[in-house]
Design a protein around this motif. Structure first.
Motif, mmCIF file in Angstrom:
data_model
loop_
_atom_site.group_PDB
_atom_site.id
_atom_site.type_symbol
_atom_site.label_atom_id
_atom_site.label_comp_id
_atom_site.label_asym_id
_atom_site.label_seq_id
_atom_site.Cartn_x
_atom_site.Cartn_y
_atom_site.Cartn_z
ATOM 1 N N ALA A 1 0.831 -1.205 0.000
ATOM 2 C CA ALA A 1 0.000 0.000 0.000
ATOM 3 C C ALA A 1 0.867 1.257 0.000
ATOM 4 O O ALA A 1 0.522 2.266 -0.628
ATOM 5 C CB ALA A 1 -0.936 -0.009 1.208
ATOM 6 N N VAL A 2 2.020 1.213 0.692
ATOM 7 C CA VAL A 2 2.941 2.348 0.684
ATOM 8 C C VAL A 2 3.510 2.546 -0.713
ATOM 9 O O VAL A 2 3.553 3.666 -1.245
ATOM 10 C CB VAL A 2 4.083 2.129 1.707
ATOM 11 N N VAL A 3 3.951 1.459 -1.338
ATOM 12 C CA VAL A 3 4.531 1.544 -2.681
ATOM 13 C C VAL A 3 3.511 2.055 -3.688
ATOM 14 O O VAL A 3 3.839 2.835 -4.594
ATOM 15 C CB VAL A 3 5.083 0.162 -3.108
ATOM 16 N N ASP A 4 2.248 1.650 -3.521
ATOM 17 C CA ASP A 4 1.192 2.090 -4.438
ATOM 18 C C ASP A 4 0.704 3.502 -4.167
ATOM 19 O O ASP A 4 -0.124 4.027 -4.908
ATOM 20 C CB ASP A 4 -0.004 1.133 -4.360
ATOM 21 N N GLY A 5 1.182 4.106 -3.083
ATOM 22 C CA GLY A 5 0.766 5.465 -2.751
ATOM 23 C C GLY A 5 -0.545 5.555 -2.010
ATOM 24 O O GLY A 5 -1.099 6.634 -1.846
ATOM 25 N N ARG A 6 -1.036 4.415 -1.508
ATOM 26 C CA ARG A 6 -2.313 4.419 -0.787
ATOM 27 C C ARG A 6 -2.145 4.722 0.696
ATOM 28 O O ARG A 6 -3.113 5.075 1.376
ATOM 29 C CB ARG A 6 -3.022 3.074 -0.962
ATOM 30 N N VAL A 7 -0.937 4.567 1.195
ATOM 31 C CA VAL A 7 -0.658 4.831 2.608
ATOM 32 C C VAL A 7 0.610 5.671 2.698
ATOM 33 O O VAL A 7 1.616 5.358 2.048
ATOM 34 C CB VAL A 7 -0.466 3.512 3.393
ATOM 35 N N ALA A 8 0.565 6.721 3.495
ATOM 36 C CA ALA A 8 1.742 7.575 3.670
ATOM 37 C C ALA A 8 2.822 6.824 4.429
ATOM 38 O O ALA A 8 2.526 6.105 5.384
ATOM 39 C CB ALA A 8 1.354 8.850 4.415
ATOM 40 N N PRO A 9 4.095 6.973 4.040
ATOM 41 C CA PRO A 9 5.174 6.264 4.742
ATOM 42 C C PRO A 9 5.213 6.530 6.239
ATOM 43 O O PRO A 9 5.462 5.623 7.034
ATOM 44 C CB PRO A 9 6.432 6.776 4.040
ATOM 45 N N TRP A 10 4.967 7.780 6.660
ATOM 46 C CA TRP A 10 5.040 8.082 8.089
ATOM 47 C C TRP A 10 4.012 7.287 8.876
ATOM 48 O O TRP A 10 4.265 6.861 10.009
ATOM 49 C CB TRP A 10 4.862 9.582 8.338
ATOM 50 N N ARG A 11 2.829 7.070 8.267
ATOM 51 C CA ARG A 11 1.802 6.280 8.946
ATOM 52 C C ARG A 11 2.251 4.831 9.077
ATOM 53 O O ARG A 11 2.078 4.187 10.121
ATOM 54 C CB ARG A 11 0.479 6.387 8.181
ATOM 55 N N ALA A 12 2.821 4.294 8.004
ATOM 56 C CA ALA A 12 3.300 2.915 8.041
ATOM 57 C C ALA A 12 4.412 2.740 9.077
ATOM 58 O O ALA A 12 4.513 1.696 9.731
ATOM 59 C CB ALA A 12 3.790 2.500 6.656
ATOM 60 N N GLN A 13 5.273 3.764 9.234
ATOM 61 C CA GLN A 13 6.346 3.681 10.220
ATOM 62 C C GLN A 13 5.788 3.559 11.634
ATOM 63 O O GLN A 13 6.281 2.762 12.442
ATOM 64 C CB GLN A 13 7.236 4.931 10.135
ATOM 65 N N ARG A 14 4.758 4.307 11.932
ATOM 66 C CA ARG A 14 4.161 4.234 13.264
ATOM 67 C C ARG A 14 3.495 2.886 13.492
ATOM 68 O O ARG A 14 3.538 2.329 14.595
ATOM 69 C CB ARG A 14 3.158 5.372 13.459
ATOM 70 N N ILE A 15 2.890 2.340 12.446
ATOM 71 C CA ILE A 15 2.290 1.010 12.568
ATOM 72 C C ILE A 15 3.378 -0.030 12.829
ATOM 73 O O ILE A 15 3.222 -0.929 13.666
ATOM 74 C CB ILE A 15 1.496 0.671 11.294
ATOM 75 N N ALA A 16 4.490 0.087 12.115
ATOM 76 C CA ALA A 16 5.594 -0.859 12.298
ATOM 77 C C ALA A 16 6.109 -0.827 13.732
ATOM 78 O O ALA A 16 6.482 -1.869 14.291
ATOM 79 C CB ALA A 16 6.722 -0.536 11.313
ATOM 80 N N ASP A 17 6.165 0.342 14.348
ATOM 81 C CA ASP A 17 6.607 0.438 15.744
ATOM 82 C C ASP A 17 5.696 -0.363 16.666
ATOM 83 O O ASP A 17 6.159 -0.966 17.646
ATOM 84 C CB ASP A 17 6.629 1.898 16.192
ATOM 85 N N LEU A 18 4.393 -0.373 16.356
ATOM 86 C CA LEU A 18 3.443 -1.090 17.207
ATOM 87 C C LEU A 18 3.508 -2.598 17.018
ATOM 88 O O LEU A 18 3.210 -3.356 17.943
ATOM 89 C CB LEU A 18 2.018 -0.595 16.928
ATOM 90 N N THR A 19 3.877 -3.059 15.818
ATOM 91 C CA THR A 19 3.842 -4.498 15.547
ATOM 92 C C THR A 19 5.179 -5.187 15.776
ATOM 93 O O THR A 19 5.241 -6.404 15.780
ATOM 94 C CB THR A 19 3.410 -4.760 14.089
ATOM 95 N N ARG A 20 6.244 -4.420 15.976
ATOM 96 C CA ARG A 20 7.587 -5.019 16.016
ATOM 97 C C ARG A 20 7.719 -6.081 17.101
ATOM 98 O O ARG A 20 8.447 -7.061 16.925
ATOM 99 C CB ARG A 20 8.633 -3.929 16.218
ATOM 100 N N SER A 21 7.039 -5.938 18.222
ATOM 101 C CA SER A 21 7.171 -6.902 19.321
ATOM 102 C C SER A 21 6.214 -8.077 19.201
ATOM 103 O O SER A 21 6.244 -8.995 20.025
ATOM 104 C CB SER A 21 6.936 -6.196 20.663
ATOM 105 N N LEU A 22 5.359 -8.084 18.171
ATOM 106 C CA LEU A 22 4.356 -9.136 18.048
ATOM 107 C C LEU A 22 4.953 -10.407 17.456
ATOM 108 O O LEU A 22 5.885 -10.359 16.651
ATOM 109 C CB LEU A 22 3.212 -8.667 17.149
ATOM 110 N N PRO A 23 4.382 -11.574 17.799
ATOM 111 C CA PRO A 23 4.747 -12.801 17.089
ATOM 112 C C PRO A 23 4.411 -12.669 15.606
ATOM 113 O O PRO A 23 3.592 -11.825 15.206
ATOM 114 C CB PRO A 23 3.886 -13.877 17.762
ATOM 115 N N GLU A 24 5.003 -13.528 14.793
ATOM 116 C CA GLU A 24 4.833 -13.418 13.345
ATOM 117 C C GLU A 24 3.365 -13.543 12.936
ATOM 118 O O GLU A 24 2.874 -12.801 12.084
ATOM 119 C CB GLU A 24 5.678 -14.485 12.658
ATOM 120 N N GLN A 25 2.644 -14.498 13.544
ATOM 121 C CA GLN A 25 1.228 -14.679 13.207
ATOM 122 C C GLN A 25 0.406 -13.448 13.575
ATOM 123 O O GLN A 25 -0.495 -13.045 12.830
ATOM 124 C CB GLN A 25 0.664 -15.892 13.940
#
Length: 447
Positions: free
Chosen positions: A115-139
């Motif tokens: 979605a970031v590559v397609d321009g549907r999601v701003a990179p800064w938003r994706a970065q904040r999401i990544a911070d929240l998921t980094r500690s999660l198990p893969e599933q």
């Protein structure tokens, strides 16, 4: 104002400025997306295979694979990472965090990365999401990625945090329960009587079970409201403070241990907790139940859901927590009758009946202005076409808007149309368009 080469100020319209700002933002995001794609290609070329801490000899020196994203993402070369961070012009810690966010998205949140590559999601938003998921198990990270795929552009941060919480509850219940028990051990209620100020006031500080906190807030709000009706002209905050003392004094006046000497029956009882339990039936559940019936077995054994929702707190909770709340002695549990959210029966009056309010708020959940997270239960219900202009008082013509955005719709040139129940097309004063629906807010300009 635009200053030309001669220094002469030229008046520029607001619409033109907004257009230029939007164009520059699009160029900025395009360049940042290209940087992301190059970083992903860099990471793919500098993976160090092996478990965390594994070392490889590269060009005569010892290089270590370091984890910069969550479980399942590759280890990257420590020394190559140092060079990349330097090229990016970032600090070591900031650069490592940034590259880790990109790697987290590319490997563990692939739908979000697309979605970031397609321009549907701003990179800064994706970065904040990544911070929240980094500690999660893969599933769990995959669960968040799938649920964000259709709605990520309009999901607010509080809603996103609830989604991450739900992922932990589903895929790492041991961690969730351990964190819940640890939080329970931190509960306290302190009245700082050793810190009475010069005006005779003290501070009360508490961390409570959410349901206990809700009950306390309801009791304080009710007492404060009654005081206002009885003529207390103090502000609401002052009346709430007085209410705490009044509730405490009523409790001190009761002796719940007094019982009939012959029968042992308690003669005084405190009113219990009142709980409304909404059981949601989905098409998936009905299909599973039908399949189970055909197979001659109970479908619930394979379709049990361990996650519930607390509407007041706007968050996911475990069913174990719900059971604890419902088992409090003296609780009254109310299961309302089935409500069809598609039901559409208008009434003649301007006043909105409770059954319509309930349907609209269960359907829309939040204020329907673009990106507004205000709960629908705290919003006004707006007649889309006004009642005075022939608009019906019917769920299909009622829209939850918080007071601020209700005023904007009424007193400015913000406008919306109901394209179908639960879906709204907004037009801003300068002609920008937004779709608001169950998946959140989607800007339509340029699409």
């Amino acid at each position: 104002m635009d200053l030309g080469t001669s220094g002469t100020a030229t008046t520029v319209s607001t619409a033109s400025l907004l257009s230029w700002i939007a164009d520059d933002a699009e160029v900025r995001d395009h360049l940042l997306v290209r940087e992301w794609m190059n970083i992903v290609a860099w990471a793919g070329a500098n993976i160090v295979d092996g478990a965390e801490g594994a070392a490889t000899l590269t060009e005569g020196y010892l290089d270590t694979g370091v984890p910069i994203a969550g479980p399942g993402a590759p280890l990257v070369s420590e020394f190559q990472l140092m060079e990349l961070i330097a090229v990016l012009g970032r600090t070591p810690e900031g650069g490592r965090s940034y590259v880790g966010q990109v790697v987290e998205c590319a490997w563990r949140l692939p739908l979000l990365y697309a979605a970031v590559v397609d321009g549907r999601v701003a990179p800064w938003r994706a970065q904040r999401i990544a911070d929240l998921t980094r500690s999660l198990p893969e599933q769990a990270a995959g669960f968040v990625d799938r649920h964000l795929n259709a709605a990520v552009g309009g999901v607010g941060w509080a809603q996103l945090e609830r989604l991450v919480t739900e992922a932990i509850l589903r895929f790492d219940p041991e961690r969730a329960e351990a964190e819940r028990q640890a939080a329970n051990d931190r509960r306290h209620c302190d009245v700082h009587m050793d810190e009475v100020d010069a005006h005779g006031g003290v501070h009360l500080d508490a961390y409570l079970d959410a349901a206990d906190g809700h009950d306390f807030n309801q009791a304080v709000a009710r007492e404060a409201h009654l005081r206002g009706q009885l003529g207390d002209e103090s502000s609401l905050d002052v009346r709430r403070a007085k209410a705490v003392g009044a509730i405490a004094r009523r409790d001190l006046a009761l002796d719940l241990l007094i019982a009939d000497e012959t029968t042992g029956e308690v003669l005084a009882q405190a009113p219990g907790r009142r709980v409304e339990l909404n059981v949601h039936i989905t098409d998936t559940a009905l299909t599973a139940q039908a399949q189970g019936s055909r197979d001659g077995r109970c479908a619930t054994s394979s379709t049990t859901n361990t996650v519930g929702r607390w509407d007041e707190g706007r968050c996911p909770v475990t069913t174990a927590q719900i059971r604890e709340w419902l088992q409090v002695p003296g609780s009254t549990v109310i299961v309302p009758p089935v409500i069809d959210l598609a039901d559409c029966v208008p009434v003649d009056s301007y006043e909105i009946p409770d059954r319509h309010q309930r349907r609209v708020r269960l359907r829309d959940h939040t204020c329907r202005f673009p990106n507004c997270p205000q709960q629908a239960v705290r919003c006004d219900l707006d007649h889309a076409p006004p009642h005075a202009a022939g608009g019906k008082t019917c769920p299909c013509n009622l829209v939850p808007l918080c007071r601020r955005h209700h005023r904007a719709k009424t007193h400015s040139t913000w406008r919306y149309q109901v394209t179908s129940p639960g879906h709204y097309l907004w037009t801003s004063p300068h002609g920008h368009h937004f779709h608001v629906g169950p998946a959140g807010t989607t800007p339509l300009d340029g699409h």
